[in-house]
Design a protein around this motif. Structure first.
Motif, short mmCIF file in Angstrom:
data_model
loop_
_atom_site.label_atom_id
_atom_site.label_comp_id
_atom_site.label_asym_id
_atom_site.label_seq_id
_atom_site.Cartn_x
_atom_site.Cartn_y
_atom_site.Cartn_z
N GLU A 1 -12.23 11.70 26.57
CA GLU A 1 -11.88 11.93 25.17
C GLU A 1 -12.47 10.84 24.28
O GLU A 1 -12.40 9.65 24.61
CB GLU A 1 -10.36 11.94 24.99
N SER B 1 -13.30 16.17 22.23
CA SER B 1 -11.89 16.33 22.61
C SER B 1 -11.80 17.34 23.75
O SER B 1 -12.79 17.96 24.15
CB SER B 1 -11.06 16.80 21.41
N ASP C 1 -11.27 20.39 24.34
CA ASP C 1 -11.14 21.75 23.82
C ASP C 1 -11.70 22.80 24.77
O ASP C 1 -11.58 23.99 24.54
CB ASP C 1 -11.84 21.86 22.46
N VAL D 1 -8.70 7.72 19.50
CA VAL D 1 -7.96 8.72 20.27
C VAL D 1 -6.51 8.26 20.25
O VAL D 1 -6.19 7.19 20.77
CB VAL D 1 -8.49 8.84 21.71
#
Length: 729
Positions: free
Chosen positions: A111, A152, A154, A266
């Motif tokens: 991330e 991220s 996703d 993050v």
């Protein structure tokens, strides 16, 4: 079985939670998708470096006959490993494709990472590359690469396309879709507190726990703790712990924490935890001032902080200044401290302060706190004290600098053209600085006052220092010790030092020749046409109102004449003939005058500074029963240009011309300022020279005869004495 579990629990390599950390894989090159025929090296790592003991490798969950730390692969599949001090790693899927176009992404990806996607071809191609995410175009370029910033988790699908040229034309090729594996950078934090339960009046330590993977162990995290939605402590900190020195019942509520990376950002937050604290009456009321005592400056803001060590429920805080009945302000809130700010404090706000806290058990007062103010200096005023209105080199000058307001001690600094002259520290009043003036002290002066609360500079004051003139130097231009009569000489007088304007005077044998002014300083000049009488000593003087300075005497010797040859011969012949035939010529002259008078008049022309050959004739009308006037003369020349004067007197139609030669010299003490005088003020010395007139047709003679005519010019002159009485007659 129980023995195996016991060994697993007691085995080394466990983290603080008792869980054995995972092993992890590294790829070199780092791409999870490759062309068929390429080879990739896999390395098995754990949280300890280097890895020790036996290493197990698995391909599609099947144990491989390999136990080294690194292996080389070229087959598509899922790979994982395990060390003696770790659990199984997460499986890594590696593809080896025979396609013409593939999409590559590095492994591992966490991330917040910036990920470079590559779209290589088996053959070199210059066609445009298009990148897609979930079938939507995200970029196109000719570089075959694209960067995803701060990814991220996703789980999007990516692919790329490019044009392939073949024998049959151009065909669009698409890569196989790639699911990017984005791993968690750190786990969701967990908030804990100690001791539990919280006890009123005792400290509580909050802790925000999370975990970083070994590949990113170097990642810096920062933490922040909250009660309800209010940040605690100083906000974000690199420490995962926060110590609350005193817990009150009013501090009961919901607590949680946040952890985030410093860069890229993050952020994750913990679940909320409820902390309950037993209530107690308020105690230990304390007043704190900011800024601390002795550091409050007039015009600043004063912050009064009233706090209690213990207390429950709503606490009412109030602030007071000793000697006043009304409170300065009140606050009612569920906290152990409250603040009151006094804006733009003045000198009258100094004094002793205290606060009170009450939670329905009666007000508790704090101790008295003294508030003192420091006053910044005001803009100082610079004054100058000199012995005379206009400062002169050598004068003693005293500078005074004073600030009307300001807390002592005050440091005064004096400046000349922003260059420090000196300084002085005084407990009160003004400061002085005394110095002797030199020529360099002209310019702008200022002073500065500073009591460590901010310096203030005065307005500028301009001082002009007048410098007396130095002894001037007299020079001649052209420079010479001897000169000829008729030469024009420039007298140059210059003083190297002295404030303008400077007036220069020029002298010959202490007799004033003239003056000239230099408004901007420097020197001045005076032009002089030399005569025989100018031989002797010359000097000059300079004055700018502070005293006259005279130059050294310069001697100039005049040895001859610079006039034309004809004039020189005329003067010599005239002088000789005057001695020999003076009486005879006088008789002839009288006879000529009478004849001319009877025949109708005579001509007179006077041209200063010209040779006899340049003279002209002017007709005077003849009138009966009227006396003839003498020669008409112009005003005498400027005293600064002494020179011979010539006047031709024609006697009618006669072949003779008489040249009148006069030499004029003023002898007044100040000839430069003296008014002009007519010649009748002083009897001139007159010499008449008889010159044979040339006939009109002779003016066109050949040039070859001119030299011979000039050589024989002496034969054409005859000196005739004449007196002014004869002229008047």
């Amino acid at each position: 079985m129980l023995l195996w579990l016991l060994l697993l629990i007691l085995a080394p390599g466990r983290d603080q939670s008792g869980v054995i950390p995972k092993a992890f894989l590294l790829l070199n090159p780092p791409w999870s998708t490759n062309f068929k025929g390429d080879k990739v090296t896999l390395t098995c790592k754990d949280s300890y470096s280097p890895s020790q003991g036996h290493i197990s490798w698995y391909y599609n969950e099947k144990l491989l006959d390999k136990n080294s730390e690194a292996i080389q692969i070229d087959q598509t599949g899922d790979y994982s490993c395990k060390t003696q001090r770790s659990s199984f790693s997460d499986p890594v899927h590696v593809d080896f494709l025979s396609d013409w176009l593939i999409l590559q992404a590095p492994y591992p990806i966490f991330e917040g990472d910036d990920v470079i996607l590559r779209c290589p071809r088996r053959e070199e191609s210059t066609s445009e590359t298009v990148f897609y995410k979930n079938e939507r175009k995200i970029s196109s370029n000719y570089e075959s690469s694209f960067t995803l910033t701060s990814v991220s988790r996703d789980h999007g699908k990516y692919h790329c396309s490019a044009s392939k040229k073949s024998f049959w034309g151009t065909k669009k090729e698409n890569s196989k879709p790639l699911m990017i594996q984005v791993q968690e950078l750190f786990s969701r934090p967990v908030l804990t507190f100690n001791p539990s339960p919280a006890i009123e009046g005792r400290p509580v330590t909050l802790r925000c726990d999370t975990w970083l993977p070994p590949q990113r162990a170097y990642t810096q995290l920062q933490f922040c703790f909250f009660r309800e939605n209010q940040a605690l402590g100083s906000g974000w900190s690199s420490s995962p712990e926060l110590r609350l020195p005193t817990m009150l019942s009013e501090a009961s509520g919901s607590y949680w924490c946040q952890a985030e990376t410093v860069t890229p950002a993050v952020r994750k937050r913990s679940l909320r935890s409820q902390i309950h604290v037993q209530r107690v009456p308020v105690s230990d009321v304390n007043l704190e001032i900011q800024p601390p005592e002795g550091q409050l400056i007039e015009g600043g803001n004063l912050l009064l902080i009233c706090s209690v060590a213990k207390g429950t429920g709503n606490i009412t805080f109030s602030w007071h200044r000793e000697g006043t009945v009304r409170s300065l302000g009140t606050r009612t809130q569920r906290s152990l401290s409250a603040e009151l700010q006094i804006l733009t404090v003045k000198e009258h706000d100094a004094g002793r302060y205290y606060c009170a806290a009450d939670n329905l058990h009666g007000p508790i007062l704090s101790k008295l706190v003294t508030v003192t103010l420091r006053i910044p200096v005001s803009r100082p005023v610079l004054t100058l004290r000199a012995p005379r209105p206009q400062a002169v080199v050598g004068d003693m000058v005293e500078l005074h600098c004073e600030a009307q307001r300001g807390s002592p001690p005050i440091l005064y600094q004096f400046y000349h053209e922003d260059v420090a002259l000196g300084n002085s520290t005084v407990p009160s009043g003004r400061a002085s600085f005394t110095f002797s003036l030199t020529e360099e002290h002209s310019g702008n002066y200022s002073c500065e006052a500073d009591n460590s609360l901010g310096a203030q500079r005065s307005d500028r004051m301009t001082l002009s220092v007048i410098v007396p003139v130095s002894q001037p130097v007299l020079t001649f231009n052209p420079a010479r010790a001897q000169a000829l009569v008729g030469d024009v000489v420039e007298l140059r007088c210059e003083a190297q030092r002295g404030s303008p304007p400077i007036l220069y005077w020029f002298y010959h044998e202490n007799v004033t020749l003239g003056n000239s002014s230099a408004p901007s300083g420097g020197g001045a000049s005076f032009n002089l046409t030399l005569m025989a009488e100018h031989s002797g000593n010359f000097s000059c003087a300079a004055d700018n109102g502070l005293g006259v300075q005279c130059s050294e005497v310069v001697t100039l010797s005049i040895t001859g004449s610079s006039s034309s040859k004809v004039t020189h011969i005329t003067m010599g012949v005239t002088t000789g003939l005057l001695t020999i035939v003076g009486i005879a010529v006088t008789a002839v002259l009288v006879s000529r005058f009478r004849t001319q008078t009877n025949s109708g008049g005579f001509f007179v022309i006077r041209t200063p500074g010209s040779s006899p050959n340049a003279f002209q004739e002017t007709s005077l009308s003849r009138t009966s029963n009227t006396d003839l006037q003498g020669p008409v003369y112009s005003e005498p020349p400027d005293p600064t240009e002494l020179q011979p004067e010539y006047c031709n007197v024609g006697l009618g139609d006669s072949d003779l011309v008489y040249s009148q030669i006069q030499s004029i010299q003023h002898t007044t003490e100040n000839s430069a300022n003296a008014p002009r005088k007519y010649w009748e003020d002083k009897e001139p010395r007159v010499i008449y020279s008889e010159l044979k007139k040339a006939h009109p047709d002779d003016s066109t003679g050949q040039a070859s005869n001119r030299d011979r005519d000039l050589e024989d010019a002496a034969e054409n002159y005859e000196n005739v004495p004449c007196t002014s009485s004869a002229l008047n007659h």
